[in-house]
Design a protein around this motif. Sequence first.
Motif, PDB file in Angstrom:
ATOM      1  N   ALA A  90     -19.471 -11.462   7.358  1.00  0.00           N
ATOM      2  CA  ALA A  90     -20.265 -10.398   6.746  1.00  0.00           C
ATOM      3  C   ALA A  90     -21.089  -9.649   7.785  1.00  0.00           C
ATOM      4  O   ALA A  90     -21.221  -8.422   7.716  1.00  0.00           O
ATOM      5  CB  ALA A  90     -21.175 -10.969   5.670  1.00  0.00           C
ATOM      6  N   LEU A  91     -21.631 -10.354   8.759  1.00  0.00           N
ATOM      7  CA  LEU A  91     -22.396  -9.714   9.822  1.00  0.00           C
ATOM      8  C   LEU A  91     -21.506  -8.788  10.643  1.00  0.00           C
ATOM      9  O   LEU A  91     -21.884  -7.647  10.950  1.00  0.00           O
ATOM     10  CB  LEU A  91     -23.049 -10.772  10.707  1.00  0.00           C
ATOM     11  CG  LEU A  91     -23.927 -10.293  11.850  1.00  0.00           C
ATOM     12  CD1 LEU A  91     -25.105  -9.482  11.328  1.00  0.00           C
ATOM     13  CD2 LEU A  91     -24.430 -11.483  12.656  1.00  0.00           C
ATOM     14  N   LEU A  92     -20.319  -9.249  10.977  1.00  0.00           N
ATOM     15  CA  LEU A  92     -19.386  -8.428  11.742  1.00  0.00           C
ATOM     16  C   LEU A  92     -18.936  -7.206  10.959  1.00  0.00           C
ATOM     17  O   LEU A  92     -18.965  -6.080  11.468  1.00  0.00           O
ATOM     18  CB  LEU A  92     -18.177  -9.270  12.153  1.00  0.00           C
ATOM     19  CG  LEU A  92     -17.091  -8.538  12.932  1.00  0.00           C
ATOM     20  CD1 LEU A  92     -17.622  -8.130  14.299  1.00  0.00           C
ATOM     21  CD2 LEU A  92     -15.858  -9.400  13.066  1.00  0.00           C
ATOM     22  N   VAL A  93     -18.536  -7.403   9.714  1.00  0.00           N
ATOM     23  CA  VAL A  93     -18.083  -6.275   8.883  1.00  0.00           C
ATOM     24  C   VAL A  93     -19.216  -5.278   8.689  1.00  0.00           C
ATOM     25  O   VAL A  93     -19.024  -4.062   8.813  1.00  0.00           O
ATOM     26  CB  VAL A  93     -17.556  -6.786   7.522  1.00  0.00           C
ATOM     27  CG1 VAL A  93     -17.405  -5.657   6.524  1.00  0.00           C
ATOM     28  CG2 VAL A  93     -16.232  -7.496   7.705  1.00  0.00           C
ATOM     29  N   GLY A  94     -20.406  -5.768   8.398  1.00  0.00           N
ATOM     30  CA  GLY A  94     -21.540  -4.873   8.178  1.00  0.00           C
ATOM     31  C   GLY A  94     -21.915  -4.078   9.412  1.00  0.00           C
ATOM     32  O   GLY A  94     -22.154  -2.877   9.338  1.00  0.00           O
ATOM     33  N   CYS A  95     -21.959  -4.741  10.567  1.00  0.00           N
ATOM     34  CA  CYS A  95     -22.323  -4.039  11.803  1.00  0.00           C
ATOM     35  C   CYS A  95     -21.259  -3.017  12.197  1.00  0.00           C
ATOM     36  O   CYS A  95     -21.585  -1.885  12.580  1.00  0.00           O
ATOM     37  CB  CYS A  95     -22.551  -5.032  12.938  1.00  0.00           C
ATOM     38  SG  CYS A  95     -24.076  -5.966  12.775  1.00  0.00           S
ATOM     39  N   LEU A  96     -19.998  -3.406  12.113  1.00  0.00           N
ATOM     40  CA  LEU A  96     -18.936  -2.454  12.465  1.00  0.00           C
ATOM     41  C   LEU A  96     -18.902  -1.267  11.507  1.00  0.00           C
ATOM     42  O   LEU A  96     -18.711  -0.125  11.922  1.00  0.00           O
ATOM     43  CB  LEU A  96     -17.582  -3.164  12.494  1.00  0.00           C
ATOM     44  CG  LEU A  96     -17.373  -4.140  13.637  1.00  0.00           C
ATOM     45  CD1 LEU A  96     -16.035  -4.835  13.498  1.00  0.00           C
ATOM     46  CD2 LEU A  96     -17.474  -3.434  14.977  1.00  0.00           C
ATOM     47  N   ARG A  97     -19.085  -1.530  10.223  1.00  0.00           N
ATOM     48  CA  ARG A  97     -19.085  -0.437   9.237  1.00  0.00           C
ATOM     49  C   ARG A  97     -20.303   0.462   9.453  1.00  0.00           C
ATOM     50  O   ARG A  97     -20.200   1.681   9.363  1.00  0.00           O
ATOM     51  CB  ARG A  97     -19.066  -1.021   7.830  1.00  0.00           C
ATOM     52  CG  ARG A  97     -19.138  -0.004   6.728  1.00  0.00           C
ATOM     53  CD  ARG A  97     -17.975   0.919   6.698  1.00  0.00           C
ATOM     54  NE  ARG A  97     -16.813   0.238   6.206  1.00  0.00           N
ATOM     55  CZ  ARG A  97     -15.616   0.787   6.166  1.00  0.00           C
ATOM     56  NH1 ARG A  97     -15.440   2.014   6.573  1.00  0.00           N
ATOM     57  NH2 ARG A  97     -14.595   0.111   5.737  1.00  0.00           N
TER      58      ARG A  97
END
Length: 149
Positions: free
Chosen positions: A116-123
């Motif tokens: 979730a941290l990766l998806v949120g930061c990339l998005r």
Amino acid sequence: MNRVLRLSLPWLTLIVIGVCAYALRYGLVESPDVAHLCENGRSFTCDMRHATVMGFVLAPLRLSASYSYQMGIYGWVALLAAVLALFWKKPATAWFSAATGMVAVVLYCFAPGALALLVGCLRLVRLQSSGSTPFDHHRTGTGQIQSQP
């Protein structure tokens, strides 16, 4: 200044949320003083500590008959936020995914929190860049071929 503040405010609030999650983990959950206090009596601090601990040991995810993965409510919320960020392309959902991922990673739900941290930061980075790609700065924007580089 308005654009700089608008772009940096989500990242600064993510840092604040991370600091608060670390304070919750090391100041309340893992603190020997609070553990000793909760052995001898009940207080609001003990109830808050108990609720925090129950959040990361709630429900097992059964992957097969012989293997299950223990994932608490922080992990489930982080996964839901990551799915929302992937399908609903708004900066607020991207920030929410990164924030819940940060809390989940700090509070022992490593795999779903990291996702979730990766998806949120990339998005969030993608939405803040106004949809431009890294190769856009090489283009002239007119669609014309230049004779000289």
